[in-house]
Design an enzyme around this catalytic site. Structure first.
Site, PDB file in Angstrom:
ATOM      1  N   LEU A 334      19.485  20.418 -17.381  1.00  0.00           N
ATOM      2  CA  LEU A 334      19.976  20.021 -16.063  1.00  0.00           C
ATOM      3  C   LEU A 334      18.822  19.741 -15.118  1.00  0.00           C
ATOM      4  CD1 LEU A 334      22.774  22.656 -15.455  1.00  0.00           C
ATOM      5  CD2 LEU A 334      23.106  20.212 -15.679  1.00  0.00           C
ATOM      6  N   GLN A 341      13.096  25.904 -16.901  1.00  0.00           N
ATOM      7  CA  GLN A 341      14.078  24.848 -17.132  1.00  0.00           C
ATOM      8  C   GLN A 341      15.487  25.414 -16.981  1.00  0.00           C
ATOM      9  OE1 GLN A 341      11.784  25.862 -19.351  1.00  0.00           O
ATOM     10  NE2 GLN A 341      10.988  24.171 -20.545  1.00  0.00           N
ATOM     11  N   LYS A 357      18.991  29.532 -16.963  1.00  0.00           N
ATOM     12  CA  LYS A 357      17.635  29.246 -16.512  1.00  0.00           C
ATOM     13  C   LYS A 357      16.660  29.941 -17.435  1.00  0.00           C
ATOM     14  CE  LYS A 357      15.079  28.552 -12.509  1.00  0.00           C
ATOM     15  NZ  LYS A 357      15.377  27.938 -11.264  1.00  0.00           N
ATOM     16  N   ASP A 457      12.972  31.386  -1.020  1.00  0.00           N
ATOM     17  CA  ASP A 457      12.763  30.012  -1.473  1.00  0.00           C
ATOM     18  C   ASP A 457      13.930  29.116  -1.062  1.00  0.00           C
ATOM     19  OD1 ASP A 457      11.342  27.975  -2.548  1.00  0.00           O
ATOM     20  OD2 ASP A 457      11.701  28.499  -4.642  1.00  0.00           O
TER      21      ASP A 457
END
Ligand SMILES: *[C@@H]1O[C@H](CO)[C@@H](O)[C@H](O)[C@H]1NC(C)=O
Ligand SMILES: *[C@@H]1O[C@H](CO)[C@@H](O)[C@H](O)[C@H]1NC(C)=O
Ligand SMILES: *[C@@H]1O[C@H](CO)[C@@H](O)[C@H](O)[C@H]1NC(C)=O
Length: 642
Positions: A334, A341, A357, A457
């Site tokens: 994705l 990733q 993930k 973040d």
């Protein structure tokens, strides 16, 4: 509370005769979802599928008249693991045969994220809850609760009963696989609902009830759900009778519930025995080697911590994730970021779509901090946070499993003029909703959860959109993981360049205020539909914050900075509000930035921006990029920007 119940009464179909009937599962209940009738005459509300729910509501609907009544039924829960529950089951009074769009897991097959807590539900549930959901204020992982219109109980008590003789409390374990009796009595004159739990062997339930609530009621059924751990939820005979005296019910023999199904057949079992014997020998040898190795290298590190088994989020088997993502095929990819990733997958045995993930770790240090972090994150529940379903460690990789978000991340919609022309743009209403969604997630993390959680973040790439375009914040805690334990040798700062607050760069300490800073910038990007820094525009427009501030100071039209497609007069009020609030939040001085609760009030129109706002935000001395003294860990997708 009583108001909700006046509403409820209005929609009741009232029957004018008293009735007494024994419900024998077959024919009287309609199963939905994973519910089924077993050959032994039980209603089994769930099967071995994970993250599923089952319901059985009575048919034809028999409303309970405006009078006293009592309901008694037997039930039992057979969990997959001896000491760990799944989610639980509930007896539900509802105006319709279940609410539309019921969810599994913590919603017990009754509610979902959206309708949870809405007074329009008109639902009362008596939950037999075997999972402690902090978000709903559950008292423990073995309790009986009365819920009105939502998953938060208005009354709850640990499962057990009071002895008639000495009045002492005796614990009962809901996941003991034993059949138990739940008695509900409703006294109309007092509008009082009492709930009593007792072992099936008692012919009459204890006199003292476990829970008591003054309320009025409706039609009924059963629901149950499973989460990442399975459990079978059984419902046995039930009896409804008028009046407040419990009937004496004697089961000829208290049924013993069948064990949780194992996937194995007899032949495979034999093979397994042989393998097991070999494995034991192999394990013996291996542990000896390991022991020697351990002493040689003194690598002392326990992999699974005690708490991890007890409280941690689900630990997936690597094979499960491997199969789910078709072997981490490129086709399933994705996205890719500095932290790893992300693959799309479907969990075998359910249709649940997940995003996995994968991130690598090279150091064993920091692992326990990481796992502690995961355990906190795994317990967070909020409609605007991407849910962490579990994790897995395999070789040098860590895998985090999240709910899959079909509409991808916000950055795809914002920067479309640079990338994908075919991507449809967002309307102002959608954008404003997204901003509020993210604000509400941050408010939860900063001020509403038991601990203060700093996201670290915030940026459009970490805002994901679900199938209804609700925004959900993802990837929290990861930045901290890189920041804290992973590589203690260097003082790296995690985050994404451009969104890192100046004081964070100077002191290296993240606070809720550093999140507010990044959120301010995110608001500006959402309104302007562009990145913080763009090279291909006239020079004075390159740095978004400076450009907006300049427009404002020079008395220009702030709307010039707004993305063309939403630059409409009828939006002016909200657009200006968000731009100004964005400037305030992204102010370089930490103490100027508002807390998320104020941001939320301003966005909701419940309070105003400060009057002298322009003077506050224009403070030139405080603007400008600070010196960067520490190495900044930059996310790959932001490198493209700069
Ligand atoms: C559980 O029930 C659902 C719904 O009927 C069904 O799709 C699923 O295959 C069942 N799972 C198992 C393991 O029987
Ligand atoms: C019941 O169980 C709880 C938690 O397991 C425990 O703290 C309590 O002491 C038990 N009470 C009795 C009376 O056994
Ligand atoms: C319900 O419980 C309350 C408090 O335990 C008790 O006073 C009342 O008599 C009970 N009502 C019925 C109908 O059992």
């Amino acid at each position: 509370m009583s108001r909700e119940f006046e509403d409820l009464q209005r929609i009741l179909v009232l029957f004018f005769t008293l009735f007494s009937l024994i419900y024998n599962s077959n024919g009287k209940f309609i199963p939905e979802g994973s519910a089924a009738f077993s050959s032994s005459g039980f209603t089994v509300l769930t099967n071995t599928s994970k993250h599923s729910y089952g319901q059985a509501f009575n048919n034809p609907s028999v409303s309970i008249k405006n009078s006293s009544f009592n309901i008694n039924f037997f039930f039992g829960i057979v969990p997959e693991h001896n000491h760990q529950g799944s989610n639980g089951m509930a007896f539900v009074f509802s105006p319709t045969r279940g609410l539309p769009g019921a969810s599994s897991d913590q919603y017990l097959g009754i509610f979902n994220e959206t309708n949870n807590g809405k007074t329009s539900n008109h639902v009362i549930a008596i939950e037999l809850d075997i999972h402690k959901d902090e978000e709903f204020g559950d008292i423990d992982d073995n309790h009986v609760g009365i819920n009105i219109n939502g998953m938060r109980s208005v009354a709850s008590a640990s499962a057990g009963y009071y002895d008639d003789e000495d009045g002492k409390f005796h614990n009962l374990s809901l996941i003991s696989r034993k059949v138990m009796r739940l008695s509900i009595v409703y006294s109309q004159p007092d509008k009082q609902l009492n709930v009593t739990l007792s072992p099936a062997e008692f012919s009459v339930p204890p006199r003292k009830s476990l829970l008591s609530l003054n309320q009025d009621l409706s039609i009924f059924g059963f629901t149950a759900s499973t989460g990442s751990i399975g459990a079978l939820h059984y419902m046995l005979n039930m009896l409804i009778a008028p009046g407040v005296d419990y009937p004496s019910l004697e089961l000829i023999a208290v049924p013993i519930l069948p064990p949780y199904p194992k996937k194995l057949h007899d032949t495979t079992r034999k093979i397994l025995w042989v393998c097991l014997t070999l494995a034991v020998i192999a394990a013996f040898v291996a542990s000896w080697i390991g022991f020697v190795f351990y002493w040689r290298h003194k690598k002392v590190k326990e992999v699974i911590e005690e708490w991890e088994i007890q409280y941690g989020p689900h630990r997936f088997a690597y094979k499960e994730l491997f199969n789910a993502t078709k072997g981490f095929k490129e086709k399933q990819l994705l996205g890719r970021g500095g932290f790893g990733q992300v693959y799309r997958g479907t969990l075998p045995g359910s249709d649940a779509e997940i995003a996995v993930k994968r991130t690598s770790h090279d150091s064993r240090q920091g692992m326990s901090e990481f796992l502690a972090e995961i355990s906190t994150i795994g317990r967070l529940r909020h409609p605007n946070l991407v849910r962490l379903l579990g994790y897995c460690r395999h070789k040098e990789h860590l895998y985090l499993v999240y709910d899959f978000m079909p509409n991808g991340s916000l950055d795809r919609y914002l920067y479309r003029c640079n990338t994908d022309e075919s991507q449809e743009g967002l309307t102002w209403e959608q954008r404003f909703k997204i901003i509020k969604d993210v604000a509400s997630a941050l408010l939860y993390l900063h001020q509403e959860w038991v601990q203060i959680i700093i996201h670290r973040d915030i940026k459009p790439a970490n805002v994901l959109l679900d199938h209804e375009m609700n925004a959900r914040l993802g990837d929290f805690g990861l930045a901290k993981l890189y920041d804290q334990g992973f590589d203690p040798q260097t003082t790296r700062i995690a985050g994404t360049f451009g969104y890192i607050a100046p004081e964070f760069l100077r002191i290296g300490r993240a606070t809720t205020s550093t999140d507010v800073y990044a959120f301010g910038l995110l608001m500006l990007e959402v309104v302007c539909g562009r990145r913080l820094i763009e090279r291909r525009v006239p020079e004075k427009e390159q740095v978004l914050v400076d450009w907006i501030l300049e427009l404002w100071e020079e008395g220009g039209d702030l709307l010039d900075a707004v993305e063309q497609s939403i630059r409409q007069e009828q939006n002016r009020g909200q657009l200006e509000l968000v731009l100004k609030l964005g400037l305030l939040c992204s102010h370089h001085a930490e103490m100027v930035r508002p807390a998320m609760s104020s941001v939320m009030r301003i966005l909701n129109g419940d309070s105003q921006l400060p009057d002298n706002l322009l003077e506050v935000v224009r403070d030139e001395k405080l603007r400008g990029w600070p010196e960067i003294s520490t190495e900044v860990l930059v996310d790959v997708d932001s490198l493209v920007v700069l």
